[in-house]
Design an enzyme around this catalytic site. Structure first.
Site, PDB file in Angstrom:
ATOM      1  NE  ARG A  27      -4.061  -1.732   0.473  1.00 13.31           N
ATOM      2  CZ  ARG A  27      -4.583  -1.202   1.211  1.00 13.31           C
ATOM      3  NH1 ARG A  27      -5.209   0.008   1.198  1.00 13.31           N
ATOM      4  NH2 ARG A  27      -6.956  -2.082   1.034  1.00 13.31           N
ATOM      5  NE  ARG A  31      -5.863   6.202   2.798  1.00 12.01           N
ATOM      6  CZ  ARG A  31      -6.597   5.301   3.638  1.00 12.01           C
ATOM      7  NH1 ARG A  31      -8.095   5.427   3.937  1.00 12.01           N
ATOM      8  NH2 ARG A  31      -6.419   3.419   3.604  1.00 12.01           N
ATOM      9  NE  ARG A  40      -8.467   9.487   0.005  1.00 13.73           N
ATOM     10  CZ  ARG A  40      -9.033   9.789   1.178  1.00 13.73           C
ATOM     11  NH1 ARG A  40      -8.750  11.049   1.513  1.00 13.73           N
ATOM     12  NH2 ARG A  40      -9.628   8.744   1.671  1.00 13.73           N
ATOM     13  CG  ASP A  76      -8.954  -1.834  -4.228  1.00 14.71           C
ATOM     14  OD1 ASP A  76      -8.608  -1.645  -3.511  1.00 14.71           O
ATOM     15  OD2 ASP A  76     -10.001  -2.293  -4.031  1.00 14.71           O
ATOM     16  CE1 TYR A 153     -13.582  -5.371   1.765  1.00 12.93           C
ATOM     17  CE2 TYR A 153     -11.791  -7.262   0.606  1.00 12.93           C
ATOM     18  CZ  TYR A 153     -12.302  -6.665   2.075  1.00 12.93           C
ATOM     19  OH  TYR A 153     -11.568  -5.948   2.818  1.00 12.93           O
TER      20      TYR A 153
HETATM   21  O1  CP3 Z   1      -0.134  -0.762  -2.678  1.00 13.60           O
HETATM   22  C1  CP3 Z   1      -0.442  -0.609  -3.285  1.00 13.60           C
HETATM   23  O2  CP3 Z   1      -0.288   1.099  -2.768  1.00 13.60           O
HETATM   24  C2  CP3 Z   1      -1.231  -0.666  -4.977  1.00 13.60           C
HETATM   25  C3  CP3 Z   1      -2.680   0.190  -4.891  1.00 13.60           C
HETATM   26  C4  CP3 Z   1      -3.517  -0.812  -3.630  1.00 13.60           C
HETATM   27  C5  CP3 Z   1      -4.615  -0.530  -3.493  1.00 13.60           C
HETATM   28  N1  CP3 Z   1      -5.354  -1.325  -2.477  1.00 13.60           N
HETATM   29  C6  CP3 Z   1      -5.049   1.238  -3.697  1.00 13.60           C
HETATM   30  C7  CP3 Z   1      -6.459   1.434  -2.139  1.00 13.60           C
HETATM   31  C8  CP3 Z   1      -3.672  -1.532  -3.605  1.00 13.60           C
HETATM   32  C9  CP3 Z   1      -2.516  -3.330  -3.867  1.00 13.60           C
HETATM   33  C10 CP3 Z   1      -4.711  -2.657  -2.999  1.00 13.60           C
HETATM   34  C11 CP3 Z   1      -4.910  -4.127  -2.310  1.00 13.60           C
HETATM   35  C12 CP3 Z   1      -6.839  -3.994  -1.804  1.00 13.60           C
HETATM   36  N2  CP3 Z   1      -7.489  -3.099  -1.164  1.00 13.60           N
HETATM   37  C13 CP3 Z   1      -6.597  -5.002  -0.766  1.00 13.60           C
HETATM   38  C14 CP3 Z   1      -5.111  -6.586   0.096  1.00 13.60           C
HETATM   39  C15 CP3 Z   1      -3.975  -5.571   0.517  1.00 13.60           C
HETATM   40  C16 CP3 Z   1      -4.740  -5.301   2.178  1.00 13.60           C
HETATM   41  O3  CP3 Z   1      -3.767  -4.207   2.709  1.00 13.60           O
HETATM   42  O4  CP3 Z   1      -4.623  -6.501   3.052  1.00 13.60           O
HETATM   43  C17 CP3 Z   1      -7.894  -4.976   0.289  1.00 13.60           C
HETATM   44  C18 CP3 Z   1      -8.432  -5.946   1.430  1.00 13.60           C
HETATM   45  C19 CP3 Z   1      -8.647  -3.838  -0.937  1.00 13.60           C
HETATM   46  C20 CP3 Z   1      -9.906  -3.283  -0.633  1.00 13.60           C
HETATM   47  C21 CP3 Z   1     -10.111  -2.156   0.124  1.00 13.60           C
HETATM   48  N3  CP3 Z   1      -9.974  -0.890  -0.452  1.00 13.60           N
HETATM   49  C22 CP3 Z   1     -10.048  -2.198   1.361  1.00 13.60           C
HETATM   50  C23 CP3 Z   1     -10.281  -2.997   2.485  1.00 13.60           C
HETATM   51  C24 CP3 Z   1     -10.130  -0.344   1.573  1.00 13.60           C
HETATM   52  C25 CP3 Z   1     -10.428   1.200   2.386  1.00 13.60           C
HETATM   53  C26 CP3 Z   1      -9.636   0.854   3.084  1.00 13.60           C
HETATM   54  C27 CP3 Z   1      -8.137   1.340   2.969  1.00 13.60           C
HETATM   55  O5  CP3 Z   1      -7.618   1.060   2.901  1.00 13.60           O
HETATM   56  O6  CP3 Z   1      -8.361   2.506   2.630  1.00 13.60           O
HETATM   57  C28 CP3 Z   1      -9.777  -0.088  -0.166  1.00 13.60           C
HETATM   58  C29 CP3 Z   1      -9.504   1.098  -0.789  1.00 13.60           C
HETATM   59  C30 CP3 Z   1      -8.004   1.389  -1.420  1.00 13.60           C
HETATM   60  N4  CP3 Z   1      -7.635   0.845  -2.185  1.00 13.60           N
HETATM   61  C31 CP3 Z   1      -7.461   2.901  -0.831  1.00 13.60           C
HETATM   62  C32 CP3 Z   1      -6.147   2.537  -1.304  1.00 13.60           C
HETATM   63  C33 CP3 Z   1      -4.911   3.433  -1.655  1.00 13.60           C
HETATM   64  C34 CP3 Z   1      -7.639   4.233  -0.246  1.00 13.60           C
HETATM   65  C35 CP3 Z   1      -8.416   4.736  -0.915  1.00 13.60           C
HETATM   66  C36 CP3 Z   1      -8.787   6.345  -0.801  1.00 13.60           C
HETATM   67  O7  CP3 Z   1      -7.785   6.589  -1.467  1.00 13.60           O
HETATM   68  O8  CP3 Z   1      -8.980   6.952   0.264  1.00 13.60           O
END
Ligand code: CP3
Length: 344
Positions: A27, A31, A40, A76, A153
């Protein structure tokens, strides 16, 4: 395609001895970076994913700002359920919502295995652009969610600590569950092959909820499908399996032929190595919350982590995604300590 100037990650995944340990952070595009937060404000989450120029800019930010040895595609895991026909909303600061989750045989009729070149072409376009912009500086990691984590999900409809409704679905309607898991697997294989064709140098499979399952259920509900994915990609690029909390299955995961296994901070590196054997690279396992410590503490504990893994067959990373409230200079201290200390 341009030659990679920094291929530490790829060589470490292949088991070669390298000058130092490669480092990236799960990740890392997100943010905690002010430069990400600016974008964002202006664009919705899926707009950022679907616009190759934006996805490219966000993907490269951590390479420029914190100096990681690999870029990971900004996207994502939930774009796959979306491509299969399910509505996915990302409510900022609240997480994902799937308003019409899959719970019955009738619900399953609403989704399909899509043509990924129709539904997810924007990802492939982003990858091509990123590879061009990276110009060989570091490798690009593509990714997808593991079928079980996506089922979580798709059935629960939102995040959960236990994913009890997703489990109930698997336990009460196993035939439907396996049908759904196979549909997700088929979509994911096509999707990841498309990512590789577009230029991804390696692939990580995120099974964020693998550790919620018993060892037997993990084999039956999760690993069985991950194995299909690893097999489909094995001859193309090295794959990394990150199944959070599933330390009990390290031996079985190593046997899939994956090049790397991600581990979290709840298992000692030495024990993980014992379970996983010597033919796989381990990735991890710094507690993401530890990045909130003062920098000298981070430096000390990163050195301890590197010592515990030993040199070779280790990719330094966090044990899960970086938290949004981590100061950028703390993330940089993590990366720099790995680079400096592992060189010695
Ligand atoms: O790793 C990276 O930087 C690449 C981008 C990436 C995102 N999501 C961007 C994102 C990757 C590899 C993911 C994977 C992801 N997404 C997972 C597996 C990894 C983990 O953390 O367990 C899961 C379970 C998700 C599902 C998901 N997407 C959730 C639960 C959320 C909300 C919680 C959170 O972390 O904000 C997201 C949103 C998300 N995906 C954001 C980002 C940068 C945040 C969105 C925002 O900008 O507000």
């Amino acid at each position: 395609m341009s030659q990679l100037k920094n291929d530490l990650l790829l060589r470490t995944l292949k088991g070669e001895q390298t000058e130092r340990t490669p480092v990236w952070m799960m990740r890392q595009a997100g943010r905690y970076l002010p430069e990400y937060r600016v974008l964002r404000e202006k664009y919705g989450f899926f707009e950022r994913c679907q616009t190759p120029g934006l996805a490219c800019e966000i993907t490269i930010q951590p390479v420029d700002i914190v100096g990681v040895d690999a870029a990971i595609l900004f996207s994502d895991i939930l774009v796959v359920p979306q491509a299969m026909g399910l509505e996915v909303q990302l409510i900022e600061n609240k997480g994902p919502i799937l308003p019409d989750p899959i719970q019955t045989a009738n619900d399953l009729k609403r989704i399909h295995v899509p043509d990924v070149y129709e539904t997810l072409q924007y990802v492939f376009d982003a990858i091509k652009l990123i590879k061009q912009e990276l110009n060989g500086r570091v490798p690009l990691i593509g990714f997808a969610g593991a079928p079980w984590t996506l089922l979580c999900y798709m059935v629960q409809g939102k995040g959960s600590k236990t994913f009890d409704e997703a489990k109930a679905f698997c336990y009460q309607q196993p035939e439907l569950a396996h049908q759904l898991l196979q549909m997700i697997t088929d979509t994911t294989i096509a999707y990841l092959k498309g990512q590789v064709a577009a230029g991804a140098d390696t692939i990580q499979i995120f099974d964020s909820w693998g550790g919620l399952l018993s060892p037997q259920d993990f084999e039956n509900i999760s690993l069985k499908y991950i194995r299909q994915i690893v097999n489909a990609l094995k001859d193309e690029v090295p794959t990394i399996i990150f199944a959070k909390g599933a330390w009990f299955a390290l031996e079985e995961m190593a046997a899939t032929g994956a090049a790397g296994l991600g581990i979290d901070w709840c298992i000692k590196p030495q024990l993980a190595r014992k379970f996983a054997g010597n033919n796989v690279t381990l990735q991890g396992n710094f507690d993401p919350a530890k990045l909130l410590s003062p920098i000298p503490v981070i430096q000390k504990e990163v050195k301890e982590m590197l010592q515990a893994f030993g040199p070779g067959r280790h990719v330094a990373n966090l044990g899960h995604g970086i938290l949004p409230n981590v100061p950028v200079d703390h993330a940089r201290a993590f990366v720099e300590t790995v680079k400096e200390y592992s060189f010695k």
